[in-house]
Scaffold this active site. Sequence first.
Site, short mmCIF file in Angstrom:
data_model
loop_
_atom_site.label_atom_id
_atom_site.label_comp_id
_atom_site.label_asym_id
_atom_site.label_seq_id
_atom_site.Cartn_x
_atom_site.Cartn_y
_atom_site.Cartn_z
N ASP A 1 -109.17 35.29 62.44
CA ASP A 1 -109.44 36.61 63.01
C ASP A 1 -110.71 37.15 62.35
OD1 ASP A 1 -109.60 39.34 63.52
OD2 ASP A 1 -107.43 39.61 63.58
N GLU B 1 -107.51 36.25 58.30
CA GLU B 1 -108.70 37.02 58.62
C GLU B 1 -109.88 36.37 57.91
OE1 GLU B 1 -108.40 41.44 58.80
OE2 GLU B 1 -106.44 41.10 57.86
N HIS C 1 -113.73 41.84 61.63
CA HIS C 1 -114.58 42.65 60.75
C HIS C 1 -115.77 41.87 60.19
CE1 HIS C 1 -111.68 46.00 60.72
NE2 HIS C 1 -110.77 45.04 60.76
N LYS D 1 -115.50 46.57 67.57
CA LYS D 1 -116.06 46.85 66.24
C LYS D 1 -117.55 46.48 66.24
CE LYS D 1 -111.62 46.56 63.94
NZ LYS D 1 -110.79 46.52 65.14
N SER E 1 -109.39 43.49 56.36
CA SER E 1 -109.77 44.79 56.89
C SER E 1 -109.65 45.95 55.91
CB SER E 1 -108.93 45.11 58.14
OG SER E 1 -107.54 45.12 57.82
N ASN F 1 -115.68 51.55 62.56
CA ASN F 1 -115.87 50.09 62.54
C ASN F 1 -117.06 49.65 63.40
OD1 ASN F 1 -113.60 49.64 60.89
ND2 ASN F 1 -112.24 49.72 62.66
N HIS G 1 -103.85 41.25 58.90
CA HIS G 1 -103.74 42.48 59.69
C HIS G 1 -102.39 42.58 60.40
CE1 HIS G 1 -104.66 45.14 63.19
NE2 HIS G 1 -105.36 45.79 62.28
#
Length: 375
Positions: A203, A174, A206, A229, A178, A47, A133
């Site tokens: 969130d 998110e 990523h 990440k 992910s 990541n 997640h």
Amino acid sequence: MTEWSDWAERELASLRAISRYREPLPFDGDGPIGRVRDSQLISFASNDYLGLASHPQVKLAALSAIERFGTGALASRLVVGTRSLHVELEAELAAWNLSERALVFSSGYSANLGALTTLGGQDVTLFSDELNHASIIDGCRLAKARTVIYRHLDLEQLQSLLRQTPGRKIVVTESVFSMDGDTAPLSALAELCVEHGALLVIDSAHAALGPKLRPIAGLEVLHVGTLSKTLGSLGGFVAGSARLIELLVNRARTFIFTTGLSPADTAAALAAVRIVQSQEGEQLRARLRSLIDMLRPGHPSAIVPVILGDDAAAVTAASQLRAAGIHVPAIRPPTVPKGTARLRVALSASHTETMVGTLQAALAQLNLVASLKHA
């Protein structure tokens, strides 16, 4: 063996029987090339999206912090575990997220747990995307709030659920999911939250390439992120209004009752977030974008799934790639829904075009190119 050891062995045997047994594979390297046991592999599993974990400035910052502060924070943040580095990093994270204030946690996982359990009181309803997640799922489970799951990215259903629900509301999502690498429509979610007076929790762990939500009048938003990440370090954070962050300082158990982030991790993240906001950061994102387009043109994130469906098929494909010098782990339930086992390709600005070409050739050899394009 004891009764507990017997039970554990039966549980492990059941996992092996359905191709869901897992074990850590030591990957020794600094960047995308490393050794797994006796083999040298190119990793497409990390990541470290911008390659900052190996950046000279980030490494130097960590080493300098150890020389100045030692290796540990020595206590929880509210005792004697706060260093000037934590304050600097939190100010930088707040600015990066266009927020009044930020708070650093020991991990992104603990940041989600801290935010959701603190704000999700008994008089609150949490609305969570079904593909969120595990840290969000666990935060919802541990909160005293009622949790309502809405279908993945289904804003019509979310709108209906919000209309039917009285009281205080939190919508949590998110920004980049992910396991699928798809993105949430943040502006549309923000409009729904303003309409219904809901707090929006995003969130962005990523989201190396976005999307990023700019401030919107009437919207209360918390940005949850990770330092491990895109920023190549360790830890997590929550950014938002000064009042909400102040409440987390005083109520979030995952902040209060754990040792502060180490000086090395804090300094590394501080150096990394400054790089991300610089011209070099723009160049790294452009490079990552070009590598993604080599593999799957127009895909919105560095996460490119190759969905195979069957658990055993995913394990076999991962093994075949390792034999070809490529490390892409098999992702199986419960990490993803049943019947959607996959290879999860993660690209980084530290990859080269040659490395991505090697991956493309290996996927073609295994007849997986179609699965890549239509995941």
